[in-house]
Scaffold this motif. Structure first.
Motif, PDB file in Angstrom:
ATOM      1  N   ALA A 127       1.885   6.053 -18.994  1.00  0.00           N
ATOM      2  CA  ALA A 127       1.557   6.637 -17.698  1.00  0.00           C
ATOM      3  C   ALA A 127       1.331   5.552 -16.654  1.00  0.00           C
ATOM      4  O   ALA A 127       1.795   5.671 -15.509  1.00  0.00           O
ATOM      5  CB  ALA A 127       0.324   7.528 -17.818  1.00  0.00           C
ATOM      6  N   GLU A 130       4.595   4.148 -15.610  1.00  0.00           N
ATOM      7  CA  GLU A 130       5.312   5.084 -14.726  1.00  0.00           C
ATOM      8  C   GLU A 130       4.869   4.969 -13.279  1.00  0.00           C
ATOM      9  O   GLU A 130       5.657   5.180 -12.359  1.00  0.00           O
ATOM     10  CB  GLU A 130       5.111   6.522 -15.205  1.00  0.00           C
ATOM     11  N   MET A 158      -1.809  12.629 -15.373  1.00  0.00           N
ATOM     12  CA  MET A 158      -0.507  13.009 -15.929  1.00  0.00           C
ATOM     13  C   MET A 158      -0.287  12.513 -17.356  1.00  0.00           C
ATOM     14  O   MET A 158       0.693  12.902 -17.995  1.00  0.00           O
ATOM     15  CB  MET A 158       0.612  12.455 -15.035  1.00  0.00           C
ATOM     16  N   ARG A 161       0.605  14.947 -19.875  1.00  0.00           N
ATOM     17  CA  ARG A 161       1.566  15.912 -19.333  1.00  0.00           C
ATOM     18  C   ARG A 161       0.988  17.334 -19.255  1.00  0.00           C
ATOM     19  O   ARG A 161       1.583  18.294 -19.788  1.00  0.00           O
ATOM     20  CB  ARG A 161       2.852  15.921 -20.168  1.00  0.00           C
ATOM     21  N   ILE A 165      -1.157  20.083 -12.109  1.00  0.00           N
ATOM     22  CA  ILE A 165      -1.807  18.941 -11.467  1.00  0.00           C
ATOM     23  C   ILE A 165      -2.446  19.443 -10.170  1.00  0.00           C
ATOM     24  O   ILE A 165      -1.769  20.030  -9.328  1.00  0.00           O
ATOM     25  CB  ILE A 165      -0.820  17.816 -11.129  1.00  0.00           C
ATOM     26  N   LYS A 185       5.017  10.323  -5.788  1.00  0.00           N
ATOM     27  CA  LYS A 185       4.785  10.521  -7.225  1.00  0.00           C
ATOM     28  C   LYS A 185       4.486  11.987  -7.529  1.00  0.00           C
ATOM     29  O   LYS A 185       4.959  12.521  -8.541  1.00  0.00           O
ATOM     30  CB  LYS A 185       3.633   9.636  -7.695  1.00  0.00           C
ATOM     31  N   LEU A 186       3.726  12.650  -6.651  1.00  0.00           N
ATOM     32  CA  LEU A 186       3.453  14.081  -6.858  1.00  0.00           C
ATOM     33  C   LEU A 186       4.754  14.884  -6.809  1.00  0.00           C
ATOM     34  O   LEU A 186       4.959  15.809  -7.606  1.00  0.00           O
ATOM     35  CB  LEU A 186       2.474  14.589  -5.807  1.00  0.00           C
ATOM     36  N   LEU A 189       6.555  14.379 -10.072  1.00  0.00           N
ATOM     37  CA  LEU A 189       5.955  15.164 -11.152  1.00  0.00           C
ATOM     38  C   LEU A 189       6.393  16.619 -11.072  1.00  0.00           C
ATOM     39  O   LEU A 189       6.659  17.254 -12.100  1.00  0.00           O
ATOM     40  CB  LEU A 189       4.432  15.072 -11.090  1.00  0.00           C
ATOM     41  N   ASN A 190       6.492  17.144  -9.853  1.00  0.00           N
ATOM     42  CA  ASN A 190       6.960  18.514  -9.674  1.00  0.00           C
ATOM     43  C   ASN A 190       8.425  18.651 -10.106  1.00  0.00           C
ATOM     44  O   ASN A 190       8.802  19.626 -10.761  1.00  0.00           O
ATOM     45  CB  ASN A 190       6.778  18.946  -8.225  1.00  0.00           C
ATOM     46  N   ASP A 192       9.769  17.067 -12.355  1.00  0.00           N
ATOM     47  CA  ASP A 192       9.778  17.021 -13.831  1.00  0.00           C
ATOM     48  C   ASP A 192       9.206  18.292 -14.457  1.00  0.00           C
ATOM     49  O   ASP A 192       9.104  18.385 -15.678  1.00  0.00           O
ATOM     50  CB  ASP A 192       8.973  15.815 -14.321  1.00  0.00           C
ATOM     51  N   ALA A 194       6.078  19.944 -13.501  1.00  0.00           N
ATOM     52  CA  ALA A 194       4.653  20.224 -13.339  1.00  0.00           C
ATOM     53  C   ALA A 194       4.411  21.171 -12.161  1.00  0.00           C
ATOM     54  O   ALA A 194       5.105  21.117 -11.145  1.00  0.00           O
ATOM     55  CB  ALA A 194       3.872  18.929 -13.124  1.00  0.00           C
ATOM     56  N   ILE A 196       2.227  21.842  -9.129  1.00  0.00           N
ATOM     57  CA  ILE A 196       1.384  20.988  -8.286  1.00  0.00           C
ATOM     58  C   ILE A 196       0.642  21.843  -7.276  1.00  0.00           C
ATOM     59  O   ILE A 196       1.254  22.651  -6.558  1.00  0.00           O
ATOM     60  CB  ILE A 196       2.210  19.929  -7.538  1.00  0.00           C
TER      61      ILE A 196
END
Length: 241
Positions: A127, A130, A158, A161, A165, A185-186, A189-190, A192, A194, A196
């Motif tokens: 993490a 990343e 994260m 996972r 978030i 980064k947020l 993550l979305n 990928d 997640a 948010i």
């Protein structure tokens, strides 16, 4: 539906002269994989709403359903375990423990999950790598810039996972460049997968989300989809276009 709020009210000092209606008749549904901004000024009720969504607080009235379960019926110990497993938190104040290194801060919630040392160490290292802090894993918060500390907080959120978030004013203590990196980064993550939830008073940031829920005086006054051209322009600013 991942999240469903039905007629949520949060009242402090109920039936007293000092009664405060922090939330009033809030209805909200959020699907898995959404990027939603909850937008509101200070005192609007947005942080109270996040605390309820994050199972950090309970509503006075109404029902909160998380992944098909009525949160009010879940015993405290199990609810704590659900929160730890399913929700990663990012706060404006970073909330890092000063005496711990970046690596140890990221590992901490994994310890609470009962994860074995080797597994949690690998997840924490991955993490931090990343978020671009692979060479700072043994630095303590005081040895990191504000932007780096917030990236540690993102790595902590994260690492395992979690499917959700929640970011409460995550750029509030950062300069423009560091803030853009955090928002980028947020968005990643979305992308990928997640879900948010971004809590913010900044409309500019809110429009990075695909959906904006505006709250005022404890009530939802707007629930809209961000225009694609506006969002694409902002995504270019954070390097996600």
């Amino acid at each position: 539906m991942l999240i469903r709020l039905e007629n949520i009210r949060k009242v402090y000092n109920e039936n007293k002269e000092s009664e405060v209606r922090a939330l009033w008749d809030v209805n909200l549904s959020i699907s898995r994989g959404e990027f939603t901004a909850i937008l509101g000024q200070s005192g609007s009720g947005k942080s109270t709403l996040m605390n309820i969504l994050g199972c950090l607080d309970t509503p006075t009235y109404g029902e909160y359903w998380l992944d098909g379960e009525n949160v009010s019926l879940i015993p405290p110990r199990r609810l704590s375990a659900i929160r730890n497993k399913n929700i990663g938190f990012i706060f404006q104040g970073f909330n890092l423990i000063p005496a711990l290194t970046a690596l140890e801060n990221v590992e901490l919630p994994l310890i609470y999950r009962g994860m074995k040392a080797a597994e949690r160490r690998q997840l924490a290292l991955s993490a931090l790598e990343e978020v671009g802090l692979g060479k700072r894993v043994h630095h303590r918060p005081v040895e990191l810039s504000g932007g780096q500390q917030q990236r540690v907080a993102i790595a902590r959120a994260m690492a395992a996972r979690p499917p959700i978030i929640m970011a409460d004013e995550p750029t509030g203590n950062l300069d423009t460049k560091a803030g853009a990196e955090v928002m980028g980064k947020l968005c990643a993550l979305n992308e990928d997968g997640a879900t948010i939830l971004l809590i913010t008073h900044d409309m500019h940031l809110a429009y990075l989300a695909k959906r904006v829920v505006r709250i005022m005086d404890g009530r939802v006054v707007e629930d809209s989809i961000t225009p694609q051209d506006k969002r694409e322009s902002l995504l270019r600013e954070v390097g996600r276009a």
